[in-house]
Design a protein around this motif. Structure first.
Motif, PDB file in Angstrom:
ATOM      1  N   ASP A  87       0.831  -1.213   0.000  1.00 10.80           N
ATOM      2  CA  ASP A  87       0.000   0.000   0.000  1.00 10.80           C
ATOM      3  C   ASP A  87       0.859   1.254   0.000  1.00 10.80           C
ATOM      4  O   ASP A  87       0.773   2.097   0.899  1.00 10.80           O
ATOM      5  CB  ASP A  87      -0.910  -0.039   1.242  1.00 10.80           C
TER       6      ASP A  87
ATOM      7  N   HIS B  12       7.733   1.421   5.229  1.00 13.74           N
ATOM      8  CA  HIS B  12       7.954   0.105   5.792  1.00 13.74           C
ATOM      9  C   HIS B  12       9.305  -0.415   5.344  1.00 13.74           C
ATOM     10  O   HIS B  12       9.468  -1.603   5.090  1.00 13.74           O
ATOM     11  CB  HIS B  12       6.869  -0.856   5.304  1.00 13.74           C
TER      12      HIS B  12
ATOM     13  N   TYR C 130       6.742  -7.397   4.105  1.00 14.76           N
ATOM     14  CA  TYR C 130       5.436  -6.747   4.252  1.00 14.76           C
ATOM     15  C   TYR C 130       4.309  -7.666   3.783  1.00 14.76           C
ATOM     16  O   TYR C 130       4.307  -8.096   2.616  1.00 14.76           O
ATOM     17  CB  TYR C 130       5.450  -5.468   3.418  1.00 14.76           C
TER      18      TYR C 130
ATOM     19  N   ASN D 289       6.308  -6.485   8.772  1.00 13.36           N
ATOM     20  CA  ASN D 289       5.044  -5.801   9.045  1.00 13.36           C
ATOM     21  C   ASN D 289       3.862  -6.611   8.531  1.00 13.36           C
ATOM     22  O   ASN D 289       3.822  -6.955   7.337  1.00 13.36           O
ATOM     23  CB  ASN D 289       5.015  -4.425   8.378  1.00 13.36           C
ATOM     24  N   GLU D 290       2.954  -6.946   9.459  1.00 10.37           N
ATOM     25  CA  GLU D 290       1.684  -7.586   9.091  1.00 10.37           C
ATOM     26  C   GLU D 290       1.878  -8.838   8.244  1.00 10.37           C
ATOM     27  O   GLU D 290       1.241  -9.012   7.190  1.00 10.37           O
ATOM     28  CB  GLU D 290       0.787  -6.597   8.339  1.00 10.37           C
TER      29      GLU D 290
ATOM     30  N   TYR E  11      -6.904  -1.217  13.628  1.00  9.84           N
ATOM     31  CA  TYR E  11      -7.693  -0.131  12.999  1.00  9.84           C
ATOM     32  C   TYR E  11      -9.116  -0.162  13.525  1.00  9.84           C
ATOM     33  O   TYR E  11     -10.087  -0.137  12.754  1.00  9.84           O
ATOM     34  CB  TYR E  11      -7.637  -0.279  11.483  1.00  9.84           C
TER      35      TYR E  11
ATOM     36  N   TYR F 172     -11.290  -0.186   9.926  1.00  7.31           N
ATOM     37  CA  TYR F 172     -11.522  -1.518   9.331  1.00  7.31           C
ATOM     38  C   TYR F 172     -12.301  -2.422  10.294  1.00  7.31           C
ATOM     39  O   TYR F 172     -12.992  -3.340   9.863  1.00  7.31           O
ATOM     40  CB  TYR F 172     -10.196  -2.188   8.987  1.00  7.31           C
TER      41      TYR F 172
ATOM     42  N   GLU G   7       0.199   1.003  14.473  1.00  9.63           N
ATOM     43  CA  GLU G   7      -0.662   1.671  13.493  1.00  9.63           C
ATOM     44  C   GLU G   7      -2.085   1.705  14.026  1.00  9.63           C
ATOM     45  O   GLU G   7      -2.547   0.712  14.609  1.00  9.63           O
ATOM     46  CB  GLU G   7      -0.669   0.942  12.139  1.00  9.63           C
TER      47      GLU G   7
ATOM     48  N   TRP H 162      -1.153   5.921  12.199  1.00  5.77           N
ATOM     49  CA  TRP H 162      -0.989   5.766  10.731  1.00  5.77           C
ATOM     50  C   TRP H 162      -1.807   6.867  10.068  1.00  5.77           C
ATOM     51  O   TRP H 162      -2.999   6.718   9.898  1.00  5.77           O
ATOM     52  CB  TRP H 162      -1.421   4.368  10.268  1.00  5.77           C
TER      53      TRP H 162
ATOM     54  N   ARG I 269      -5.732   2.684  -3.831  1.00  3.19           N
ATOM     55  CA  ARG I 269      -6.778   3.533  -3.246  1.00  3.19           C
ATOM     56  C   ARG I 269      -7.594   4.188  -4.362  1.00  3.19           C
ATOM     57  O   ARG I 269      -7.205   5.219  -4.903  1.00  3.19           O
ATOM     58  CB  ARG I 269      -6.143   4.552  -2.333  1.00  3.19           C
TER      59      ARG I 269
ATOM     60  N   ASN J  23      -3.825   7.325  -0.148  1.00  2.00           N
ATOM     61  CA  ASN J  23      -4.283   6.837   1.146  1.00  2.00           C
ATOM     62  C   ASN J  23      -4.474   8.081   2.006  1.00  2.00           C
ATOM     63  O   ASN J  23      -3.541   8.842   2.232  1.00  2.00           O
ATOM     64  CB  ASN J  23      -3.248   5.885   1.740  1.00  2.00           C
TER      65      ASN J  23
ATOM     66  N   LYS K 280      -5.198   8.508   5.187  1.00  2.00           N
ATOM     67  CA  LYS K 280      -5.152   8.348   6.652  1.00  2.00           C
ATOM     68  C   LYS K 280      -4.198   9.353   7.304  1.00  2.00           C
ATOM     69  O   LYS K 280      -3.948   9.309   8.502  1.00  2.00           O
ATOM     70  CB  LYS K 280      -4.739   6.917   7.031  1.00  2.00           C
TER      71      LYS K 280
HETATM   72  C1  GCU Z   1      -1.768  -1.563   7.060  1.00  2.00           C
HETATM   73  C2  GCU Z   1      -0.376  -1.421   6.528  1.00  2.00           C
HETATM   74  C3  GCU Z   1      -0.110  -0.072   5.922  1.00  2.00           C
HETATM   75  C4  GCU Z   1      -1.350   0.420   5.199  1.00  2.00           C
HETATM   76  C5  GCU Z   1      -2.425   0.609   6.241  1.00  2.00           C
HETATM   77  C6  GCU Z   1      -3.732   1.074   5.606  1.00  2.00           C
HETATM   78  O1  GCU Z   1      -1.810  -1.770   8.325  1.00  2.00           O
HETATM   79  O2  GCU Z   1       0.654  -1.735   7.412  1.00  2.00           O
HETATM   80  O3  GCU Z   1       0.969  -0.185   5.054  1.00  2.00           O
HETATM   81  O4  GCU Z   1      -1.115   1.584   4.511  1.00  2.00           O
HETATM   82  O5  GCU Z   1      -2.705  -0.612   6.871  1.00  2.00           O
HETATM   83  O6  GCU Z   1      -4.534   0.218   5.316  1.00  2.00           O
HETATM   84  O7  GCU Z   1      -3.895   2.271   5.430  1.00  2.00           O
END
Ligand code: GCU
Length: 578
Positions: free
Chosen positions: A163, A331, A356, A394-395, A455, A459, A484, A532, A542, A552, A554
């Protein structure tokens, strides 16, 4: 020609005898990669009247180096393929001297040619590499050609899905480095683990004369320490040092001169201890709370890759204004300007390699790539006292074949490479059972910090009041960082109080932050936070045409650096943490 893989780059290039190759480079845009079978690096010249060649660097476009190629020409915006770069340079062959080509980074696959010959290659878009050209360089004119290909690879690091924007090209500085035959390749001058006054480290020389006297000179501490290398070129270093410890409040750095008989490298190094004690993180022996923020290596205002010290200053100044004492460089390892400037500004750094989400851990060669990236990152940043955390992934999902073993091995390698810093891996494997969050990950037994991306409010809907959200940790003896959290909003999209995520509104995002900061009080062992993310960033996944448009959203800041309502919630919360 022997092994054509690039070498890990020597440490501290900025302190070397360098010639910059930054600037305008000639380019051939090659979306379908025909240049490889055409062997464009050979640059043939017509010999007879019937000769012609369907490519040339002459008369073609010029690209800036360092810089991503996607934002330099409209037709390259979405290119995930090959661009050939050419740079001509003059050189003199000096007896007893060695010459290296050093790249800060090339995304993703680099193949390097000099004077018509392939001399090396490197995989990985975010770490430095070097190629020795002592035997390949010519007196006078030289032609350097670099094939940069940013195609996503199934067995790549990262893999095919991520992402962030896949900025391709020669994205960081390029230098020629001249050394003596035997030079200082690497060194570690840091406080011993758990110590505030004992330096423990080493110096490594490479070359034909491995038995050398070595000195560490720190004028401000009256240190003039003498040691010797062993036959493997390695000299152990250990001495007492009474120094001002580096901290966000006092980011003290000392001039340190590392000297061997054939080389001298000077650096600016700070000394601090970082450790955990049960669920606490201790900086210089005192508990510290990481007030962090995530950052991508993107100059949002330019909608391009961040490459310079000025770009780093913009991002770090914004982080400081938010009240941060730490930045998570997501990341992947960001450029050295970012890491060095953060240290100078008293901002701690979380360094991460792009292991990742969906990585093919069980595919042959993948774990070697992960290990190489880890070694490249640590070799580059190990003397940066601002760097306090190594993050190895990560994740990633415990259900992915080979993942657990790969990460356990990587965490052990990381500890071998550097036992002085904290190690983590970021999970999102938690289970949500009504308003209880069950955090577990087999890797947590092997790392120092439990890092969780959650999240809730975006989410994952809240299950009841935020303050009633319960957290269950399997490893409840370690510090926890919420690495995050957050949600999306388009700056300026103000609709008044709303409980509709689909409003994409500042108010909805603001409420997520209000709820999150409420919940934080109830997270056990909480030792740090990383919202994040600092600023909106580009990502081709996106697709919402009105609110995202390839971004994105966020960010706590818009892509123009404008503060969203949530910014003020986070800033106020950080002000409340003493
Ligand atoms: C994840 C991820 C990010 C991503 C974020 C998102 O957790 O680690 O790289 O951008 O969620 O969905 O905005």
């Amino acid at each position: 020609m022997g092994n054509l893989f690039a070498q890990t780059a020597m440490a501290n290039v900025a302190a070397r005898h360098t010639t910059s190759l930054n600037g305008k480079w000639q380019a051939i845009i090659d979306p379908t990669d025909v240049g490889t079978w055409r062997q464009v690096w050979k640059e043939p010249i017509a010999q007879k009247k019937t000769d012609f060649f369907e490519y040339s660097f002459e008369g073609g476009p010029m690209l800036n180096v360092p810089g991503d190629f996607n934002t330099q020409m409209p037709e390259l915006t979405y290119l995930e393929g090959t661009v050939w770069y050419k740079k001509a340079f003059q050189s003199t062959k000096n007896t007893g001297k060695r010459l290296f080509l050093h790249f800060g980074a090339v995304n993703y696959m680099a193949t390097v040619y000099l004077n018509g010959n392939k001399i090396g290659s490197h995989e990985g878009g975010f770490t430095p590499f070097q190629i020795e050209i002592t035997d390949f360089v010519k007196q006078g004119d030289n032609a350097l050609v670099v094939k940069a290909n940013n195609q996503r690879l199934k067995d790549g690091i990262p893999g095919q899905g991520y992402d962030w924007f896949n900025y391709g090209g020669i994205t960081r500085d390029v230098n020629l480095i001249q050394t003596n035959d035997t030079y200082i390749d690497d060194y570690c001058i840091q406080l011993k683990k758990h110590s505030k006054n004992e330096v423990a480290g080493w110096v490594k020389v490479i070359g034909s004369n491995l038995n050398q006297n070595v000195r560490i000179i720190i004028p401000e501490m009256n240190i003039n320490y003498k040691t010797k290398t062993k036959s493997n070129g390695l000299a152990e270093v250990t001495f007492k040092a009474s120094c001002k410890l580096w901290s966000p409040e006092n980011p003290t750095l000392y001039k340190v001169i590392i000297q061997s008989e054939t080389d001298t490298v000077s650096d600016e190094i700070g000394f601090r201890s970082i450790e955990t004690n049960g669920s606490k993180i201790l900086l210089n022996g005192k508990p510290i709370f990481f007030k962090g923020v995530n950052i991508h290596e993107e100059a949002a205002l330019k909608a391009a890759k961040a490459t310079s010290e000025a770009d780093a200053l913009t991002l770090l100044t914004q982080a400081k204004e938010l009240g941060c004492n730490l930045v998570r460089l997501a990341h992947y390892p960001h450029n050295e300007y970012m890491v060095k400037l953060a240290e100078k500004m008293g901002i701690m750094v979380w360094d991460e390699i792009p292991v990742y989400q969906n990585i093919e851990f069980s595919t042959p060669g993948v774990t070697q790539k992960m290990s190489l990236m880890l070694r490249e990152m640590i070799k580059r940043d190990r003397n940066r006292c601002g760097v306090v955390i190594w993050s190895i992934a990560n994740e990633t999902y415990t259900t992915t074949p080979g993942r657990d073993k790969a990460l356990i091995d990587l965490s052990k390698e990381c500890r071998q490479l550097d036992s002085t810093r904290l190690i983590t891996t970021v999970t999102c494997n938690q289970g949500y059972d009504k308003n209880t969050v069950n955090v577990w990950d087999p890797i947590f037994n092997y790392v120092d910090i439990i890092s969780v991306n959650e999240y809730i409010g975006w989410y994952v809907p809240w299950q009841g009041k935020p303050e009633d959200t319960k957290w269950k940790l399997v490893n409840n003896d370690k510090p926890v960082i919420l690495s995050e959290f957050g949600g999306e909003a388009l700056y300026g999209n103000k609709v008044g109080p709303t409980d509709e995520a689909n409003s994409w509104s500042e108010e909805y995002q603001e409420q997520i932050y209000k709820d999150q900061t409420e919940m934080f009080q109830h997270v056990p062992n909480l030792a740090g936070l990383c919202p994040w993310i600092l600023a909106d960033f580009r990502s081709l996944s996106r697709l919402q045409p009105v609110y995202q448009k390839g971004w994105n959203r966020k960010g706590l800041l818009s892509d123009k650096g404008e503060k969203k309502k949530a910014w003020y919630v986070m800033k106020k919360y950080y002000e409340s943490i003493k």
